[in-house]
Design a protein around this motif. Structure first.
Motif, PDB file in Angstrom:
ATOM      1  N   GLU A 298       0.852  -1.179   0.000  1.00  0.00           N
ATOM      2  CA  GLU A 298       0.000   0.000   0.000  1.00  0.00           C
ATOM      3  C   GLU A 298       0.894   1.236   0.000  1.00  0.00           C
ATOM      4  OE1 GLU A 298      -3.467   0.193   0.021  1.00  0.00           O
ATOM      5  OE2 GLU A 298      -3.421  -1.983  -0.258  1.00  0.00           O
ATOM      6  N   GLY A 299       0.501   2.217  -0.776  1.00  0.00           N
ATOM      7  CA  GLY A 299       1.223   3.481  -0.729  1.00  0.00           C
ATOM      8  C   GLY A 299       0.905   4.264   0.523  1.00  0.00           C
ATOM      9  N   PHE A 300      -0.286   4.019   1.087  1.00  0.00           N
ATOM     10  CA  PHE A 300      -0.672   4.682   2.330  1.00  0.00           C
ATOM     11  C   PHE A 300      -1.432   3.707   3.234  1.00  0.00           C
ATOM     12  CE2 PHE A 300      -3.446   7.496   4.920  1.00  0.00           C
ATOM     13  CZ  PHE A 300      -2.450   8.166   5.604  1.00  0.00           C
ATOM     14  N   GLY A 301      -2.620   3.280   2.841  1.00  0.00           N
ATOM     15  CA  GLY A 301      -3.393   2.363   3.663  1.00  0.00           C
ATOM     16  C   GLY A 301      -4.605   3.008   4.302  1.00  0.00           C
ATOM     17  N   LEU A 302      -5.310   3.826   3.515  1.00  0.00           N
ATOM     18  CA  LEU A 302      -6.475   4.545   4.025  1.00  0.00           C
ATOM     19  C   LEU A 302      -7.550   3.631   4.607  1.00  0.00           C
ATOM     20  CD1 LEU A 302      -7.438   7.432   4.386  1.00  0.00           C
ATOM     21  CD2 LEU A 302      -8.435   7.337   2.100  1.00  0.00           C
ATOM     22  N   PRO A 303      -7.829   2.438   4.029  1.00  0.00           N
ATOM     23  CA  PRO A 303      -8.864   1.585   4.620  1.00  0.00           C
ATOM     24  C   PRO A 303      -8.620   1.243   6.087  1.00  0.00           C
ATOM     25  CG  PRO A 303      -8.336   0.817   2.418  1.00  0.00           C
ATOM     26  CD  PRO A 303      -7.320   1.870   2.757  1.00  0.00           C
ATOM     27  N   VAL A 304      -7.361   1.108   6.473  1.00  0.00           N
ATOM     28  CA  VAL A 304      -7.039   0.807   7.881  1.00  0.00           C
ATOM     29  C   VAL A 304      -7.487   1.954   8.778  1.00  0.00           C
ATOM     30  CG1 VAL A 304      -5.107   0.586   9.491  1.00  0.00           C
ATOM     31  CG2 VAL A 304      -5.188  -0.831   7.438  1.00  0.00           C
ATOM     32  N   LEU A 305      -7.182   3.188   8.385  1.00  0.00           N
ATOM     33  CA  LEU A 305      -7.579   4.338   9.192  1.00  0.00           C
ATOM     34  C   LEU A 305      -9.092   4.527   9.192  1.00  0.00           C
ATOM     35  CD1 LEU A 305      -4.856   7.008   8.336  1.00  0.00           C
ATOM     36  CD2 LEU A 305      -5.053   5.596  10.390  1.00  0.00           C
ATOM     37  N   GLU A 306      -9.730   4.257   8.064  1.00  0.00           N
ATOM     38  CA  GLU A 306     -11.190   4.367   8.002  1.00  0.00           C
ATOM     39  C   GLU A 306     -11.838   3.429   9.015  1.00  0.00           C
ATOM     40  OE1 GLU A 306     -13.113   6.338   6.312  1.00  0.00           O
ATOM     41  OE2 GLU A 306     -12.019   7.079   4.562  1.00  0.00           O
ATOM     42  N   ALA A 307     -11.324   2.205   9.138  1.00  0.00           N
ATOM     43  CA  ALA A 307     -11.855   1.255  10.112  1.00  0.00           C
ATOM     44  C   ALA A 307     -11.559   1.708  11.534  1.00  0.00           C
ATOM     45  CB  ALA A 307     -11.276  -0.132   9.859  1.00  0.00           C
ATOM     46  N   MET A 308     -10.337   2.154  11.783  1.00  0.00           N
ATOM     47  CA  MET A 308      -9.971   2.620  13.126  1.00  0.00           C
ATOM     48  C   MET A 308     -10.846   3.785  13.569  1.00  0.00           C
ATOM     49  SD  MET A 308      -5.810   2.510  13.113  1.00  0.00           S
ATOM     50  CE  MET A 308      -4.917   0.961  13.324  1.00  0.00           C
ATOM     51  N   ALA A 309     -11.099   4.718  12.654  1.00  0.00           N
ATOM     52  CA  ALA A 309     -11.895   5.893  13.003  1.00  0.00           C
ATOM     53  C   ALA A 309     -13.312   5.506  13.412  1.00  0.00           C
ATOM     54  CB  ALA A 309     -11.940   6.859  11.820  1.00  0.00           C
ATOM     55  N   ARG A 310     -13.773   4.360  12.950  1.00  0.00           N
ATOM     56  CA  ARG A 310     -15.104   3.877  13.294  1.00  0.00           C
ATOM     57  C   ARG A 310     -15.104   2.976  14.530  1.00  0.00           C
ATOM     58  NH1 ARG A 310     -14.874   5.204   8.096  1.00  0.00           N
ATOM     59  NH2 ARG A 310     -16.770   5.840   7.010  1.00  0.00           N
ATOM     60  N   GLY A 311     -13.954   2.856  15.167  1.00  0.00           N
ATOM     61  CA  GLY A 311     -13.885   2.068  16.387  1.00  0.00           C
ATOM     62  C   GLY A 311     -13.838   0.579  16.167  1.00  0.00           C
ATOM     63  N   LEU A 312     -13.398   0.141  14.999  1.00  0.00           N
ATOM     64  CA  LEU A 312     -13.336  -1.288  14.688  1.00  0.00           C
ATOM     65  C   LEU A 312     -11.909  -1.789  14.918  1.00  0.00           C
ATOM     66  CD1 LEU A 312     -14.919  -3.704  13.594  1.00  0.00           C
ATOM     67  CD2 LEU A 312     -14.425  -2.920  11.284  1.00  0.00           C
ATOM     68  N   PRO A 313     -11.717  -2.835  15.733  1.00  0.00           N
ATOM     69  CA  PRO A 313     -10.373  -3.383  15.933  1.00  0.00           C
ATOM     70  C   PRO A 313      -9.785  -3.842  14.602  1.00  0.00           C
ATOM     71  CG  PRO A 313     -11.903  -4.318  17.508  1.00  0.00           C
ATOM     72  CD  PRO A 313     -12.733  -3.573  16.508  1.00  0.00           C
TER      73      PRO A 313
END
Length: 393
Positions: A298-313
């Motif tokens: 991944e050049g960045f990994g936005l899906p990981v942050l999107e999940a974290m921001a929603r409180g998902l482990p």
């Protein structure tokens, strides 16, 4: 006034190269444009004016910040045709930007014009075409192998989404480190729509009452979904969660994934969805117990942050940019070892205390990445780009 530069008596004029953007078909780079443009306008205030350069599809589509927040100039090409897209970016765009009096032209998605009368900066999101050429298919991969280095060489500065991508640029393409600005992306709104009720989602997809492992990913080879499926098959069937994978498909890889699901005997444990509505996606985030992201690159990994921001482990790959984006707020694993992936997922499912720790750590980690910060760093890069251009004039 220095040739092509903004004088002290007027605002800097920034052109935004969106010739690549076909609404609804451009994936993550469209998300970046939709989030970044409003933040740029707000951060710039009266100091900078913007003009968007769009293709015919974007010009005809309703809405979009490239039309609502700034003047838009239509580049006369249909970007769904790759030949036209390249022609528009390399031939039409430099002339149109010059005619509009642009001081700095920012190309937002890996490629950009090789010439022009203004300062030029290009954002490089990743080098996926180099590390995983099968992601784009033969012809597009060969085209990107020519166009990306060309844009980098002929731009006055380069923005990279992460330190990892900056290191790739230095190592693989010999880009001088001093030419690169690292500009991390932000996390958008965590409530794009009202979540679809969990009971309805479970009924629609026959999920029963089992824990849900969610993976939001395009069906592309570098997303490493086959090893995620193999990891799922390693979990004891009596305690196996159901894996739900929304994301747009690619015909050649969809068939491979379907065949692997059948071969592993986990058809009842996997839901390979296509593109879903915002309401359904938000409902899946709310209903899931773990977000798994096994990507190889991944050049960045936005899906990981999107999940974290929603409180998902989150349990994610320990590769490249994901290390700096996820930090210690995710359970990281070796993406090439299905057993390691399975262990990471089950560790979160089986340990409520660990899941709670990851929820809290993930929210804190995601809060570090905002589009406002992205916009400020982008504006700083514009200043450096203009200074580099002036120094060569």
């Amino acid at each position: 006034m220095v040739r092509g530069g903004a004088s002290l008596s007027r605002r800097m004029h920034v052109g935004l190269n969106l010739v690549y953007l076909v609404p609804g078909q451009t994936g993550g780079t469209e998300v970046v444009a939709r989030e970044l443009l409003p933040a740029l306008v707000a951060a710039a205030g009266d100091r900078i004016r913007f003009t968007a350069f769009v293709n015919r599809e974007a010009a005809a589509a309703p809405g979009g910040p490239w039309k609502e927040l700034m003047p838009a100039v239509t580049v006369p090409v249909a970007a769904t045709n790759r030949v036209q897209w390249v022609r528009g970016e390399q031939q039409h765009l430099p002339r149109l930007a010059g005619r509009a009096g642009v001081d700095v032209l920012h190309s937002l998605a890996n490629t950009g014009p090789a010439w022009g009368r203004c300062a030029r900066v290009v954002t490089i999101h990743d080098l996926i075409h180099r590390f995983h050429p099968d992601t784009h298919g033969g012809l597009k991969a060969r085209g990107m192998a020519l166009l990306v280095p060309l844009a980098i060489r002929r731009s006055h500065r380069v923005m990279a989404d992460s330190q990892s991508t900056a290191e790739d640029l230095v190592r693989e393409l010999r880009v001088p480190r001093a030419k690169i600005d690292v500009v991390a992306l932000g996390v958008g709104s965590t409530a794009r729509a009202t979540p679809r009720p969990e009971a309805r989602l479970r009924a629609e997809h026959a999920l029963g009452d089992r824990p849900i492992v969610l993976t939001v990913a395009a069906k592309r080879p570098h997303k490493n979904l086959p090893r995620l499926l193999e990891a799922l098959a390693l979990v004891d069937p009596a305690r196996r969660p159901v894996l739900v994978v929304p994301g747009y498909g690619t015909a050649f890889h969809d068939d491979e994934l379907g065949a692997l699901v059948a071969r592993l005997g986990i058809a009842g444990d996997v839901r390979l969805l296509g593109w879903v509505s915002d309401e359904e996606l938000e409902g899946l985030y709310a209903a899931a117990s773990v977000f798994a992201f096994p990507s190889l690159y991944e050049g960045f990994g936005l899906p990981v942050l999107e999940a974290m921001a929603r409180g998902l482990p989150v349990a994610c790959s320990d590769r490249g940019s994901l290390r700096e984006v996820a930090g210690d707020a995710a359970r990281r694993f070796d993406p090439e070892r299905p057993g390691d992936i399975a262990d990471a997922i089950t560790a979160v499912l089986d340990d409520p205390a660990e899941a709670d720790r990851l929820r809290a750590a993930g929210r804190a980690q995601a809060a570090r990445f905002t589009w406002q910060a992205t916009a400020r760093a982008t504006l700083d890069s514009y200043e450096r780009t203009l200074a580099a251009f002036r120094s060569r004039a």
